[in-house]
Write a protein that holds these residues in place. Structure first.
Motif, mmCIF file in Angstrom:
data_model
loop_
_atom_site.group_PDB
_atom_site.id
_atom_site.type_symbol
_atom_site.label_atom_id
_atom_site.label_comp_id
_atom_site.label_asym_id
_atom_site.label_seq_id
_atom_site.Cartn_x
_atom_site.Cartn_y
_atom_site.Cartn_z
ATOM 1 N N THR A 134 0.719 -1.131 -0.058
ATOM 2 C CA THR A 134 -0.039 0.206 0.006
ATOM 3 C C THR A 134 0.818 1.247 0.042
ATOM 4 O O THR A 134 1.640 1.227 0.973
ATOM 5 N N ILE A 135 0.694 2.023 -0.911
ATOM 6 C CA ILE A 135 1.344 3.432 -1.080
ATOM 7 C C ILE A 135 0.795 4.689 -0.804
ATOM 8 O O ILE A 135 -0.622 4.731 -0.944
ATOM 9 N N LYS A 136 1.373 5.491 0.121
ATOM 10 C CA LYS A 136 0.691 6.904 0.379
ATOM 11 C C LYS A 136 0.876 7.517 -0.991
ATOM 12 O O LYS A 136 2.047 7.832 -1.162
ATOM 13 N N THR A 137 -0.174 8.135 -1.548
ATOM 14 C CA THR A 137 -0.228 8.494 -2.894
ATOM 15 C C THR A 137 0.640 9.985 -2.922
ATOM 16 O O THR A 137 0.931 10.402 -3.985
ATOM 17 N N SER A 138 0.460 10.458 -1.735
ATOM 18 C CA SER A 138 1.104 11.920 -1.580
ATOM 19 C C SER A 138 2.636 11.766 -1.999
ATOM 20 O O SER A 138 3.398 12.849 -2.347
ATOM 21 N N GLY A 139 3.213 10.599 -1.990
ATOM 22 C CA GLY A 139 4.621 10.520 -2.358
ATOM 23 C C GLY A 139 4.778 10.174 -3.621
ATOM 24 O O GLY A 139 6.180 10.114 -3.921
ATOM 25 N N ILE A 140 3.994 10.081 -4.467
ATOM 26 C CA ILE A 140 4.233 9.920 -5.914
ATOM 27 C C ILE A 140 4.191 11.196 -6.417
ATOM 28 O O ILE A 140 3.203 11.921 -6.678
ATOM 29 N N TYR A 141 5.411 11.570 -7.076
ATOM 30 C CA TYR A 141 5.629 12.962 -7.602
ATOM 31 C C TYR A 141 5.585 13.032 -9.097
ATOM 32 O O TYR A 141 5.626 11.976 -9.907
ATOM 33 N N PRO A 142 4.992 13.951 -9.619
ATOM 34 C CA PRO A 142 4.890 14.151 -10.951
ATOM 35 C C PRO A 142 6.096 14.073 -11.832
ATOM 36 O O PRO A 142 7.054 14.415 -11.454
ATOM 37 N N LEU A 143 6.126 13.606 -13.166
ATOM 38 C CA LEU A 143 7.247 13.530 -13.966
ATOM 39 C C LEU A 143 7.832 14.513 -14.179
ATOM 40 O O LEU A 143 7.077 15.630 -14.498
ATOM 41 N N SER A 144 9.091 14.948 -14.203
ATOM 42 C CA SER A 144 9.689 16.179 -14.609
ATOM 43 C C SER A 144 10.796 16.055 -15.574
ATOM 44 O O SER A 144 11.139 14.796 -15.840
ATOM 45 N N TYR A 145 11.310 17.102 -16.114
ATOM 46 C CA TYR A 145 12.194 16.809 -17.200
ATOM 47 C C TYR A 145 13.860 17.194 -16.644
ATOM 48 O O TYR A 145 14.093 17.814 -15.767
ATOM 49 N N CYS A 146 14.798 16.383 -17.305
ATOM 50 C CA CYS A 146 16.254 16.802 -17.096
ATOM 51 C C CYS A 146 16.817 16.729 -18.423
ATOM 52 O O CYS A 146 16.910 15.735 -19.061
ATOM 53 N N ASP A 147 17.561 17.739 -18.623
ATOM 54 C CA ASP A 147 18.638 17.777 -19.831
ATOM 55 C C ASP A 147 19.948 18.144 -19.460
ATOM 56 O O ASP A 147 20.712 18.742 -20.195
ATOM 57 N N ASP A 148 20.215 18.065 -18.086
ATOM 58 C CA ASP A 148 21.578 18.504 -17.561
ATOM 59 C C ASP A 148 22.453 17.427 -18.000
ATOM 60 O O ASP A 148 22.176 16.132 -18.220
ATOM 61 N N ILE A 149 23.790 17.783 -18.329
ATOM 62 C CA ILE A 149 24.823 16.789 -18.631
ATOM 63 C C ILE A 149 26.021 17.036 -17.716
ATOM 64 O O ILE A 149 26.564 18.384 -17.602
ATOM 65 N N TYR A 150 26.567 16.329 -17.033
ATOM 66 C CA TYR A 150 27.540 16.593 -16.126
ATOM 67 C C TYR A 150 28.578 16.042 -16.630
ATOM 68 O O TYR A 150 28.982 14.799 -17.140
ATOM 69 N N PRO A 151 29.778 17.023 -16.910
ATOM 70 C CA PRO A 151 31.105 16.668 -17.631
ATOM 71 C C PRO A 151 32.021 15.870 -16.989
ATOM 72 O O PRO A 151 32.987 16.126 -16.641
ATOM 73 N N TRP A 152 31.607 14.486 -16.520
ATOM 74 C CA TRP A 152 32.638 13.661 -15.647
ATOM 75 C C TRP A 152 33.814 13.315 -16.364
ATOM 76 O O TRP A 152 34.777 13.181 -15.671
ATOM 77 N N ARG A 153 33.804 13.279 -17.641
ATOM 78 C CA ARG A 153 35.093 12.969 -18.109
ATOM 79 C C ARG A 153 36.131 14.298 -18.133
ATOM 80 O O ARG A 153 37.581 13.964 -18.324
ATOM 81 N N GLU A 154 35.757 15.389 -17.585
ATOM 82 C CA GLU A 154 36.533 16.586 -17.522
ATOM 83 C C GLU A 154 37.240 16.578 -16.102
ATOM 84 O O GLU A 154 37.800 17.075 -15.723
ATOM 85 N N GLU A 155 36.662 15.626 -15.271
ATOM 86 C CA GLU A 155 37.139 15.571 -13.977
ATOM 87 C C GLU A 155 38.632 14.947 -13.548
ATOM 88 O O GLU A 155 38.653 13.892 -14.365
ATOM 89 N N ASN A 156 39.433 15.215 -12.698
ATOM 90 C CA ASN A 156 40.560 14.551 -12.554
ATOM 91 C C ASN A 156 40.472 13.649 -11.299
ATOM 92 O O ASN A 156 39.767 14.173 -10.333
#
Lengths: 341, 73
Positions: A319-341
């Motif tokens: 049984t799930i409390k429905t208040s905890g189900i959040y609407p879908l949202s967008y993510c277009d972020d790109i984290y430049p992990w290859r540039e990290e040392n």
């Protein structure tokens, strides 16, 4: 394995997808109009969200976790477990979960690792994190995050393109808490079959291979039988279930599965029409897509089932409390992990 | 099911116009006998008979008649 957790509650579910949409009809010139329309009709998949070039499973996973922690007001140092389920880790070594731990500023007391599961990852992952939390302090907190990317494809081979037209990108996170006042037990039934490990397969550097017929037969036979058995083992009938949320493989498979295990089609929620087969996250994506409907009641009895590569299949009922189900949202972020040392 | 009903079912599965198929037709001559048609046939067998049509059975189907015969059992 069938079992039950009496001290774990699902506190929240969050989903992100990239904003770019591809329309499957646009592939008609590459696979032929007849085949394209037939595929859309039978799979039910009209559109899918795809990642920008360079966007990774970890970008979606990070966004889903950080939004969920913010919504629940979970401080980073309150998280005891982070499990990242993906078929597309950023690195071979270490687990991408460590990279997520860093980005989310989780403490060193947090247990983190990746799980290599596909379309059963949401449900099998809930079982995994619930198990890990058994050893935690009262109030212990766990995050499961499931994410796989999909990219716009330049593929021209019609058979391979037809497979790729099924998949959409998404990342979903589930927040679980160890509590004495859980509103409901979490029942699970988790099964595996290594004899069919080649049914969905990719060797290092090789192509993705799927035995479509074999997987279809598996779903309408093994998975369907186990969903029916699972209800019996819990001691519930299908009347007790408010909603079903199954892995969004494709529509023909889901309808046949429903028939085979006595699922009323109006209770079986779907997200595949606009988001496609979102791999392991799909039962969670579906709940977030339908959050408005679910929120008509404070709680919902939900039977989720993920099934696929492994072969692996796992059902969850709680049984799930429905208040905890959040609407879908967008993510277009790109984290430049290859540039990290 | 009559033979006509079986052929009509197969035409529906293969997305063909009514009256296209006859019992002697070779399935391989139709591009519509594709992977999606095979999945639809598996679904139809499950719905009608509650059993799972095996990949070996599908491979053994050479003509429209072979599928009609299978639905006899």
């Amino acid at each position: 394995m069938f079992g039950v957790f009496n001290n774990i509650s699902i506190e929240g579910i969050q989903t992100v997808v990239p904003s770019r949409i591809v329309n499957n009809l646009d592939f008609a010139d590459r696979i032929g109009e007849r085949r394209c329309k037939k595929q859309i009709r039978l799979t039910g998949i009209k559109e899918r969200h795809v990642c920008a070039p360079g966007q990774t499973s970890a970008d979606l996973a990070y966004a889903a976790c950080s939004k969920l922690m913010k919504n629940l007001r979970w401080e980073p140092d309150s998280v005891d477990v982070l499990v990242f389920a993906t078929q597309n880790p950023l690195f071979i070594i270490p687990s991408t979960a460590f990279f997520l731990q860093k980005r989310l500023h989780l403490s060193q007391d947090c247990v983190v690792f990746d799980v290599n599961l596909g379309c059963s990852a949401a449900t099998a992952g809930i079982q995994t994190v619930s198990s890990l939390l058994q050893g935690a302090r009262p109030g212990g907190r766990g995050l499961l995050v499931v994410s796989d990317p999909t990219y716009y494809t330049e593929e021209t081979n019609p058979d391979e393109l037809a497979d790729q037209m099924l998949f959409g990108a998404a990342g979903s996170a589930v927040a679980l808490e160890k509590t004495e006042a859980s509103i409901s037990p979490i029942y699970f039934k988790n099964k595996s079959d290594g004899n069919r490990y080649r049914a969905i397969f990719r060797a290092p550097g090789g192509k993705f291979i799927m035995d479509g017929e074999g997987v279809f037969q598996f779903a309408i036979n093994d998975v369907a039988n186990d969903i029916a058995d699972f209800r019996g083992e819990i001691g519930i009938s299908t009347d007790d279930v408010d909603y079903y949320s199954f892995h969004q493989a494709q529509a023909l498979l889901l309808s046949t599965l429903d028939d085979a295990c006595g699922v009323e089609s109006e209770k079986e929620l779907r997200s595949l029409e606009k988001y496609g087969n979102t791999n392991g996250s799909s039962p969670l994506v579906t709940l977030c897509v339908h959050e408005q409907e679910l929120k008509k009641n404070e709680t919902a009895n939900i039977l989720m089932c993920g099934f696929g590569v492994g072969l692996s299949w796992c059902s969850i009922y709680t049984t799930i409390k429905t208040s905890g189900i959040y609407p879908l949202s967008y993510c277009d972020d790109i984290y430049p992990w290859r540039e990290e040392n | 099911m009559t033979i006509e009903e079986k052929i009509a079912m197969l035409e529906e599965i293969m997305d063909l116009d009514e009256g296209t198929l006859s019992v002697d037709d070779n399935l391989e001559d139709y591009e519509e006998w594709d992977s999606l048609s095979k999945l639809s046939l598996i679904a139809e067998v499950k719905k009608q008979f509650g059993k799972v049509l095996s990949t070996n059975s599908i491979r053994s189907f050479k003509t429209v008649q072979d599928i009609c015969d299978y639905f006899e059992d």
